[in-house]
Design a protein around this motif. Structure first.
Motif, PDB file in Angstrom:
ATOM      1  N   LEU A 128      35.192 -34.407  16.045  1.00  0.00           N
ATOM      2  CA  LEU A 128      33.849 -35.181  16.064  1.00  0.00           C
ATOM      3  C   LEU A 128      32.649 -34.047  15.527  1.00  0.00           C
ATOM      4  O   LEU A 128      31.916 -34.658  14.809  1.00  0.00           O
ATOM      5  N   PHE A 129      32.803 -32.857  15.990  1.00  0.00           N
ATOM      6  CA  PHE A 129      31.636 -31.930  15.933  1.00  0.00           C
ATOM      7  C   PHE A 129      31.861 -30.914  14.961  1.00  0.00           C
ATOM      8  O   PHE A 129      30.908 -30.413  14.385  1.00  0.00           O
ATOM      9  N   GLY A 130      33.291 -30.629  14.682  1.00  0.00           N
ATOM     10  CA  GLY A 130      33.616 -29.499  13.788  1.00  0.00           C
ATOM     11  C   GLY A 130      33.156 -29.812  12.310  1.00  0.00           C
ATOM     12  O   GLY A 130      32.468 -28.674  11.621  1.00  0.00           O
ATOM     13  N   ALA A 131      33.478 -31.058  11.801  1.00  0.00           N
ATOM     14  CA  ALA A 131      32.963 -31.379  10.480  1.00  0.00           C
ATOM     15  C   ALA A 131      31.682 -31.323  10.290  1.00  0.00           C
ATOM     16  O   ALA A 131      31.197 -30.818   9.358  1.00  0.00           O
ATOM     17  N   ILE A 132      30.791 -31.830  11.269  1.00  0.00           N
ATOM     18  CA  ILE A 132      29.470 -31.800  11.263  1.00  0.00           C
ATOM     19  C   ILE A 132      28.854 -30.490  11.176  1.00  0.00           C
ATOM     20  O   ILE A 132      27.834 -30.209  10.344  1.00  0.00           O
ATOM     21  N   PHE A 133      29.561 -29.637  12.235  1.00  0.00           N
ATOM     22  CA  PHE A 133      29.046 -28.376  12.332  1.00  0.00           C
ATOM     23  C   PHE A 133      29.145 -27.574  10.826  1.00  0.00           C
ATOM     24  O   PHE A 133      28.264 -26.725  10.235  1.00  0.00           O
ATOM     25  N   PHE A 134      30.227 -27.729  10.193  1.00  0.00           N
ATOM     26  CA  PHE A 134      30.609 -27.123   8.829  1.00  0.00           C
ATOM     27  C   PHE A 134      29.720 -27.688   8.050  1.00  0.00           C
ATOM     28  O   PHE A 134      29.272 -26.784   7.090  1.00  0.00           O
ATOM     29  N   SER A 135      29.574 -29.021   7.809  1.00  0.00           N
ATOM     30  CA  SER A 135      28.608 -29.552   6.976  1.00  0.00           C
ATOM     31  C   SER A 135      27.231 -28.859   6.870  1.00  0.00           C
ATOM     32  O   SER A 135      26.425 -28.650   5.699  1.00  0.00           O
ATOM     33  N   VAL A 136      26.601 -28.546   8.111  1.00  0.00           N
ATOM     34  CA  VAL A 136      25.276 -28.083   8.198  1.00  0.00           C
ATOM     35  C   VAL A 136      25.376 -26.435   8.076  1.00  0.00           C
ATOM     36  O   VAL A 136      24.515 -25.916   7.398  1.00  0.00           O
ATOM     37  N   PHE A 137      26.306 -25.717   8.487  1.00  0.00           N
ATOM     38  CA  PHE A 137      26.485 -24.082   8.470  1.00  0.00           C
ATOM     39  C   PHE A 137      26.778 -23.685   7.302  1.00  0.00           C
ATOM     40  O   PHE A 137      25.873 -22.699   6.909  1.00  0.00           O
ATOM     41  N   ALA A 138      27.529 -24.346   6.482  1.00  0.00           N
ATOM     42  CA  ALA A 138      27.784 -23.777   5.134  1.00  0.00           C
ATOM     43  C   ALA A 138      26.625 -23.656   4.329  1.00  0.00           C
ATOM     44  O   ALA A 138      26.573 -22.606   3.427  1.00  0.00           O
ATOM     45  N   PRO A 139      25.801 -24.811   3.974  1.00  0.00           N
ATOM     46  CA  PRO A 139      24.529 -24.433   3.339  1.00  0.00           C
ATOM     47  C   PRO A 139      23.784 -23.558   3.824  1.00  0.00           C
ATOM     48  O   PRO A 139      22.740 -22.901   2.919  1.00  0.00           O
ATOM     49  N   ILE A 140      23.593 -23.291   5.137  1.00  0.00           N
ATOM     50  CA  ILE A 140      22.674 -22.306   5.819  1.00  0.00           C
ATOM     51  C   ILE A 140      23.046 -20.762   5.345  1.00  0.00           C
ATOM     52  O   ILE A 140      22.069 -20.015   5.052  1.00  0.00           O
ATOM     53  N   LEU A 141      24.324 -20.727   5.359  1.00  0.00           N
ATOM     54  CA  LEU A 141      24.883 -19.483   4.843  1.00  0.00           C
ATOM     55  C   LEU A 141      24.664 -19.075   3.525  1.00  0.00           C
ATOM     56  O   LEU A 141      24.383 -18.212   2.709  1.00  0.00           O
TER      57      LEU A 141
END
Length: 263
Positions: free
Chosen positions: A170-183
């Motif tokens: 549920l939240f892993g894919a959403i987290f990665f979608s947001v976290f990757a562009p931040i980095l």
């Protein structure tokens, strides 16, 4: 066949069809893009329809205790073909995997962080045997298969890994979608982020790599190549890391941290 079980199978097929029709959705959020896979929609729908508000009539039969027990007991039969496919994917490319480099291999040691960091935190939060399933890894197919084989999904350990599996989906894919562009905005190289996308979860890898491709479309082939190689290697080595390193270390730590548990 039990009538309630027939309702369950038909319901699952309907949910899968609806989720696939929705497909992959990219949701812009400011300068970021959140990628939602059909798997996420499937879990959200089944969780939403499982609320007591909707457990009436045929839905009550679908979410019966007997069906819930059946689903948890035989989930392993669904996971085994997936494990076999991982092996089939790895075998033809074993030479390429060996040539990828030490960077991909050293990345696998990061999975031990769930034991060294996650286990003490889980115990502080009040979990006991559930913590074993919840912190063995990131709770994907490999950990799910291992825990279900060793303890069964009906056990406390099984409930722990199953909870993390659902939360991660549920939240892993959403987290990665947001976290990757931040980095990416912080100056991390795109190749490093693509490699980091392959954590052993197909949904998380797809979400992270799709977000990176949306940001830098001209490097799509490079991003997908690095992400796929990392995912393949993590899926392959992750099983050995889990069995020969994570599980023994976790058992030792649990015994030292929870002295009253004799099991």
């Amino acid at each position: 066949m039990n009538k309630n079980l027939i309702f369950l199978i038909a319901f699952a097929l309907i949910i899968i069809t609806i989720s696939e029709l929705i497909g992959f959705q990219a949701i812009p959020l400011g300068s970021f893009t959140i990628g939602l896979l059909p798997l996420v929609f499937a879990i959200i729908l089944t969780m939403f329809l499982g609320l007591k508000l909707f457990r009436k009539g045929i839905m009550k039969k679908i979410y019966s205790e007997k069906n819930i027990h059946f689903a948890s007991t035989y989930l392993i039969l669904i996971m085994l073909p997936l494990m076999a496919r991982y092996g089939a994917d790895v075998a033809p490319q074993i030479r390429d995997i060996l040539q990828v480099g030490w960077v991909f291999i050293i990345q696998e040691l990061g999975n031990l962080g769930t034991v060294f960091i996650g286990l003490p935190v889980a115990l502080l939060l009040g979990l006991r045997r559930e913590a074993i399933g919840a912190t063995l890894g990131i709770g994907r197919e490999g950990e799910l298969a291992y825990i279900s084989e060793k303890y069964t999904l009906e056990s406390k350990e099984g409930r722990g890994v199953l909870s993390i599996y659902i939360i991660g989906t549920l939240f892993g894919a959403i987290f990665f979608s947001v976290f990757a562009p931040i980095l990416l905005d912080l100056g991390i190289r795109i190749e490093a982020l693509a490699m980091a996308s392959g954590v052993g979860s197909g949904s998380m890898m797809s979400a992270a790599s799709a977000t990176l491709v949306a940001r830098i479309p001209e490097m799509e082939s490079t991003i997908l190549a690095y992400a796929s190689a990392s995912q393949l290697l993590t899926s392959f080595l992750g099983t050995f890391t889990m069995v020969f390193l994570a599980a023994p270390i976790q058992a030792f730590m649990y015994k030292k941290l929870v002295r009253g548990d004799k099991k």
